[in-house]
Enzyme design. Structure first.
Site, mmCIF file in Angstrom:
data_model
loop_
_atom_site.group_PDB
_atom_site.id
_atom_site.type_symbol
_atom_site.label_atom_id
_atom_site.label_comp_id
_atom_site.label_asym_id
_atom_site.label_seq_id
_atom_site.Cartn_x
_atom_site.Cartn_y
_atom_site.Cartn_z
ATOM 1 N N GLU A 50 39.362 33.630 29.792
ATOM 2 C CA GLU A 50 39.693 33.196 31.143
ATOM 3 C C GLU A 50 39.312 31.734 31.242
ATOM 4 O OE1 GLU A 50 38.108 34.605 35.075
ATOM 5 O OE2 GLU A 50 38.062 36.481 33.959
ATOM 6 N N ASP A 61 32.918 32.032 44.167
ATOM 7 C CA ASP A 61 31.961 31.733 43.102
ATOM 8 C C ASP A 61 30.566 31.426 43.614
ATOM 9 O OD1 ASP A 61 33.407 31.966 40.620
ATOM 10 O OD2 ASP A 61 34.650 30.324 41.369
ATOM 11 N N TYR A 174 41.009 43.794 37.461
ATOM 12 C CA TYR A 174 39.678 43.192 37.461
ATOM 13 C C TYR A 174 38.837 43.913 38.514
ATOM 14 C CZ TYR A 174 36.463 39.095 37.258
ATOM 15 O OH TYR A 174 35.401 38.243 37.084
#
Lengths: 273, 401
Positions: A50, A61, A174
């Site tokens: 990735e 994040d 995911y």
């Protein structure tokens, strides 16, 4: 060379009980030269890589990857240079590459132009963490047209949405291991194995787990039931150390990075246990 | 106009957030639809707005300002007279009650200058909720007094060190925190921004400004105003006063953006004049960004307008042409700040001074029996330090005299 969603799916289909290792680093973090060294090392152990295209406001994040994006942007990384960097990895490696970025850079560039751009340099799919199912119709249509992987996120809070989202995935699904943003954590949510089972039942593509994974022990634990394990912040931390180190120490840190990547790759092999 | 099922106003709005938050946003939408109609909630909201916040706020005819501007009759909607000194309390009372009614015991908020943070901390104290406010490091330095106010009210102020250390980053961090604590925490968004249903909820709690204005102007003048002017950062005071007039085609709606040092410099916050379509804090709207879609820093002398985006409903009103959006520079706002202080004895917030500055340009172009309403969204006590520093630096602040 065959590329796109199918190579991602094939890379993560279980072979002899082994789960795939999916490392994440930010393109150009801490700078282009070191980033290329790190990607070269990862290309030798990763099943899928990735690559983050850095964004100014990375909402999903935690501090480690925010730091990586900030270092990369400060070193001059942008979309065109990130494409160049992907092309350089593709020149020597056939490892599947997933581009990770946020909705705004893709929207601003245009869904079609963005995807054709990354496909032309050899990327095989995308992850866009702030483009949920309801907002991703145009993206999914373009990805399908280009045969690139659409890797959606499924969360512990998804509830009845989980199966619906899983059905739209190509490449892999995911699963987000914890409530919260990316970053190292001591343990995963108790409901995680059940979520992965539910998603696996609904999906025809492999199912990977990410967020909070930083040690070989955690990788081994997840490899028991996931098809792939995503490790981001723990790798990105090395980029921070390499960026801050004297020239003479960078090589030693890259060796440590390589050893860490190897440890994680070994931990994906359940046969070892 | 209500947003559609996807939370869109025309092209704008939506829910561009991590999957972890999606269920919470749907839950919030349902909770709001249910709770707002319960008579107990409505009674509590009405009581707090009148007995605690001090509503209704006056619609004041600024006779001296009207005379000096020389044109339309200028009215000021006195949101500065609310408890905590701005319109922000309308929203925090509404959302604070919503948190309480939905069983949440903890609230979080983002703040720039600290006005929304103070309004949230106030309501949290009143309702017995635990409160954490996210505030950029740079803003904490600039607005030390508001940090102390929030702490005095029992809130915890969480410094945000990443990014530019301002409102944009505080909002990112509040959203990140909400992702992690979504099961037990209510996020009180401070403006008509963010993912659906926030722009809708905040507008619904702020529309009382326009509803009162409509009743008051009909009482005083027997007719609707010709124009309404309000400052726009995220845009909650403007949306609040505009919304009840959207169907009244004869009423011009003017949103005033912060032009900072000028819209032809790089230092401004004019998302509509100089921005382009994109996604920020969960919504598709206009924002300041570069060609790769990196968000570029905003600048305004007014911390409340120092934001690189704008609420999606405003983006739609601009695109549809129903409202117009105009820029006012730091200097023009300062001049208006001084003018209102001297001519009417009202020290306005720098945000509101932007609206006032445009009204002072607009009034002379209008007929004497035209009516112009300015939303005086907040009082200027919080700004006197920075204005003093600016005037001492050599800005003369006497432009209108």
């Amino acid at each position: 060379m065959e590329r796109g969603r199918i190579v991602v799916e094939n890379a993560l289909r279980k072979r002899n009980g082994r789960a795939g290792l999916i490392p994440f680093v930010v393109a150009g973090d801490p700078d282009v030269a070191q980033s290329l060294h790190m990607l070269r090392i990862l290309s030798e152990v990763a099943d899928v890589i990735e690559i983050g295209i850095p964004y100014s406001d990375p909402l999903a994040d935690g501090p480690a990857i925010q730091g990586g994006a900030a270092r990369a942007l400060a070193s001059g990384m942008n979309l065109a240079r990130a494409r160049d960097l992907i092309a350089q990895v593709r020149a020597y490696s056939s490892v599947p590459i997933i581009a990770f970025t946020y909705a705004n850079p893709v929207y601003k560039t245009g869904y079609r132009a963005f995807l054709e751009g990354i496909q032309s340099v050899g990327a095989d799919g995308v992850i866009i963490p702030d483009l949920p199912h309801e907002e991703s119709g145009e993206l999914r249509a373009e990805l399908a047209r280009l045969d690139l992987a659409y890797v959606p996120l499924v969360a512990l809070t998804s509830g009845e949405r989980a199966a619906r989202i899983a059905k739209t995935a190509t490449g892999f699904v995911y699963c987000v291991s914890t409530l919260g943003v990316t970053g190292e954590r001591k343990q995963f949510a108790a409901q995680l194995p059940a979520l992965v089972q539910e998603v696996k039942a609904a999906s025809t593509v492999p199912v990977a787990v990410g967020f909070g994974v930083s040690s070989p022990e955690q990788v081994a634990e997840l490899a028991q039931y996931a098809d792939g394990v995503i490790v981001g912040s723990a790798f990105v931390k090395y980029a921070g150390m390499i960026g801050a180190a004297n020239e003479s120490d960078k090589g030693r840190l890259l060796d440590q990075f390589r050893a860490f990547a190897n440890d994680l790759a070994r931990a994906t092999d359940k046969g070892e246990k | 106009m209500s947003p559609d099922q996807a939370g869109r106003y025309g092209d704008f709005g939506g829910r561009f957030v991590p999957e972890t938050l999606m269920s919470a946003l749907y839950q919030l939408e349902q909770d709001f639809a249910r709770v707002r109609n319960e008579s107990g909630f409505q009674a509590q909201l009405r009581e707090l707005l009148s007995e605690y916040a001090g509503r209704a706020t006056p619609l004041y005819e600024a006779k001296r300002l009207t005379q000096i501007a020389g044109g339309a009759k200028i009215y000021l909607k006195r949101e500065d007279l609310n408890h905590t000194g701005a319109h922000k309390i309308n929203n925090t009372i509404g959302q604070g009650l919503l948190a309480k009614w939905t069983g949440k015991r903890r609230v979080i908020a983002e703040t720039g200058a600290g006005q929304h943070g103070v309004a949230t901390a106030t309501v949290a104290a009143l309702l017995g909720l635990s409160c954490t406010v996210f505030m950029g490091e740079e803003d904490i330095r600039r607005q030390a007094l508001n940090v102390f106010r929030m702490e005095l009210l029992g809130a915890q102020v969480q410094a945000v060190v990443n990014g530019t250390g301002t409102l944009k980053d505080a909002t990112n961090e509040a959203l990140r925190h909400w992702v992690e604590h979504v099961n037990d925490t209510y996020y009180i968004v401070g403006s008509v921004v963010g993912p659906h249903p926030y722009p809708y909820i905040v507008r619904e709690f702020q529309r009382i400004i326009g509803e009162e204005t409509k009743v008051q102007i009909l009482e005083k003048e027997g007719r609707l105003p010709n124009a309404i002017v309000a400052a726009v950062g995220g845009g909650s005071n403007a949306m609040g006063i505009f919304y009840p007039f959207l169907e009244d085609e004869g009423v011009r709606l003017v949103g005033v953006e912060a032009a900072g040092e000028g819209i032809d410099t790089v230092r401004h916050a004019a998302s509509i004049a100089r921005g382009s379509k994109g996604i920020i804090h969960g919504a598709l709207t206009y924002l300041l960004q570069d060609q790769d879609g990196q968000i570029t820093p905003a600048h305004s002398i007014s911390a409340g307008l120092d934001y690189p985006g704008i609420g999606p409903e405003h983006a739609h009103l601009h695109a549809s042409g129903r409202a117009e959006y105009v820029p006012i520079t730091d200097q023009e706002a300062l001049d208006a700040f001084v003018a209102l202080s001297r001519d009417e004895g009202i020290i306005p917030a720098l945000e509101s001074a932007h609206a006032l500055a445009y009204a002072l340009k607009m009034a002379p172009t209008m007929a004497k029996d035209d009516i112009l309403v300015v939303n005086l969204s907040g009082r200027g006590d919080k700004d006197v330090d920075s204005v003093r520093a600016y005037l001492n630096q050599g800005g003369d602040g006497h432009g209108t005299r």
